[in-house]
Design an enzyme around this catalytic site. Sequence first.
Site, mmCIF file in Angstrom:
data_model
loop_
_atom_site.group_PDB
_atom_site.id
_atom_site.type_symbol
_atom_site.label_atom_id
_atom_site.label_comp_id
_atom_site.label_asym_id
_atom_site.label_seq_id
_atom_site.Cartn_x
_atom_site.Cartn_y
_atom_site.Cartn_z
ATOM 1 N N ASN A 8 37.732 -46.859 16.817
ATOM 2 C CA ASN A 8 37.967 -47.955 15.878
ATOM 3 C C ASN A 8 36.679 -48.179 15.098
ATOM 4 O O ASN A 8 35.731 -48.765 15.615
ATOM 5 C CB ASN A 8 38.364 -49.220 16.646
ATOM 6 C CG ASN A 8 38.494 -50.429 15.736
ATOM 7 O OD1 ASN A 8 38.592 -50.274 14.513
ATOM 8 N ND2 ASN A 8 38.493 -51.615 16.301
ATOM 9 N N LYS A 10 36.212 -50.001 12.473
ATOM 10 C CA LYS A 10 36.085 -51.322 11.842
ATOM 11 C C LYS A 10 35.643 -51.149 10.381
ATOM 12 O O LYS A 10 36.112 -50.228 9.716
ATOM 13 C CB LYS A 10 35.108 -52.193 12.644
ATOM 14 C CG LYS A 10 35.395 -52.134 14.145
ATOM 15 C CD LYS A 10 34.614 -53.114 14.949
ATOM 16 C CE LYS A 10 34.892 -52.883 16.420
ATOM 17 N NZ LYS A 10 34.464 -53.967 17.258
ATOM 18 N N HIS A 94 44.132 -56.605 17.371
ATOM 19 C CA HIS A 94 42.720 -56.522 17.769
ATOM 20 C C HIS A 94 42.119 -57.928 17.782
ATOM 21 O O HIS A 94 42.475 -58.764 16.945
ATOM 22 C CB HIS A 94 41.958 -55.621 16.793
ATOM 23 C CG HIS A 94 40.582 -55.291 17.291
ATOM 24 N ND1 HIS A 94 39.533 -56.154 17.139
ATOM 25 C CD2 HIS A 94 40.101 -54.213 17.968
ATOM 26 C CE1 HIS A 94 38.451 -55.613 17.693
ATOM 27 N NE2 HIS A 94 38.769 -54.432 18.198
ATOM 28 N N GLU A 96 39.423 -59.071 16.752
ATOM 29 C CA GLU A 96 38.812 -59.510 15.479
ATOM 30 C C GLU A 96 39.887 -59.972 14.496
ATOM 31 O O GLU A 96 39.674 -60.889 13.705
ATOM 32 C CB GLU A 96 37.950 -58.374 14.900
ATOM 33 C CG GLU A 96 36.660 -58.213 15.713
ATOM 34 C CD GLU A 96 36.116 -56.811 15.776
ATOM 35 O OE1 GLU A 96 36.459 -55.980 14.923
ATOM 36 O OE2 GLU A 96 35.326 -56.548 16.706
ATOM 37 N N GLU A 166 41.553 -55.138 26.044
ATOM 38 C CA GLU A 166 40.206 -55.354 25.516
ATOM 39 C C GLU A 166 39.778 -56.798 25.767
ATOM 40 O O GLU A 166 40.096 -57.697 24.960
ATOM 41 C CB GLU A 166 40.185 -55.107 24.001
ATOM 42 C CG GLU A 166 40.519 -53.693 23.613
ATOM 43 C CD GLU A 166 39.788 -53.303 22.334
ATOM 44 O OE1 GLU A 166 39.057 -52.314 22.373
ATOM 45 O OE2 GLU A 166 39.925 -54.000 21.320
ATOM 46 N N GLY A 172 31.808 -55.187 21.759
ATOM 47 C CA GLY A 172 30.573 -55.180 20.974
ATOM 48 C C GLY A 172 29.416 -55.904 21.624
ATOM 49 O O GLY A 172 28.413 -56.192 20.967
ATOM 50 N N SER A 212 32.805 -52.127 24.913
ATOM 51 C CA SER A 212 31.502 -51.561 25.274
ATOM 52 C C SER A 212 31.616 -50.276 26.098
ATOM 53 O O SER A 212 30.829 -50.041 27.016
ATOM 54 C CB SER A 212 30.646 -52.616 25.984
ATOM 55 O OG SER A 212 30.433 -53.718 25.117
HETATM 56 C C1 PEP Z 1 36.720 -52.409 19.678
HETATM 57 O O1 PEP Z 1 36.363 -52.788 18.588
HETATM 58 O O2 PEP Z 1 37.921 -52.235 19.877
HETATM 59 C C2 PEP Z 1 35.707 -52.184 20.705
HETATM 60 C C3 PEP Z 1 36.097 -51.967 21.922
HETATM 61 O O3 PEP Z 1 34.381 -52.225 20.302
HETATM 62 P P1 PEP Z 1 33.109 -51.789 21.193
HETATM 63 O O4 PEP Z 1 33.444 -50.450 21.819
HETATM 64 O O5 PEP Z 1 31.983 -51.696 20.227
HETATM 65 O O6 PEP Z 1 32.918 -52.832 22.247
#
Ligand code: PEP
Length: 255
Positions: A8, A10, A94, A96, A166, A172, A212
């Site tokens: 992803n 973003k 997601h 976000e 998630e 992040g 992460s």
């Molecule tokens: C994501 O945006 O779905 C995500 C898991 O980001 P990160 O791996 O940077 O934590």
Amino acid sequence: MELIIAANWKMHKTAAETAEFCAQLRLQEGRFSKVEVLLCPPFTALAAAAAALEGSTIKLGAQNISWEEKGAYTGEIAPRMLKEFGVSHVILGHSERRHIFGEDDTVIRKKLERALHEGLLPILCIGETEAQRSAKKTASVLERQLHAALEGLDPESVGKLVIAYEPVWAIGTGQAASPDDAAAAASLAHAVVEKILGDKVGSALRVQYGGSVNAGNIGGFVSLPPVNGALVGGASLEPDSFAELIVAAGEAAGH
Ligand code: PEP
């Protein structure tokens, strides 16, 4: 069951940067065994990605869609516009989108129905916030999100589905969930989806962990049977380290 590792990106990478990334990743593609690999670039880079991935097994996904088919919806992107570039998957729900752009369960449900109707495979993201986790509400939040998205759908129209667990506090932040906690949430997702949509959808379901993930910790997640892959943000932006993550996932997946 084949793992699915999805990148992803973003709001990162121009079309030119995407073409360069794809060329670099393809050099390592022969090492990606037992893993389905999916890139989800920004809309503006999809054409470049599609061209750079021609003849590759690496698939393309979108980060969002409109719930409408077409019409007077300024700034929106319809699934049929994405399919033109070979997009096969779409990330929905997601955190976000939920927390920054105010998408609630109703909006996510409408987008999920549109994706299914248009033949895009949804990656439905679910996850609890830090406050919900501290209040021991993780299971009830995940159940609510799954029911809101899936209850009442015709299993035949769903077919294949991917859920991404998630936890919001892990995205992040560099602070991943423990593999055991991710596996417990993934188990719950498998059980709830099977209860709502039956055996056929349940047995084809893959549940990713996201938050992460990197090349060093991916093995701990995918070596646990309920976890069938990962949704990767930050660690998917550099081709060599993303390739190492995919290879590590394939090696760790002994199931
Ligand atoms: C994501 O945006 O779905 C995500 C898991 O980001 P990160 O791996 O940077 O934590």
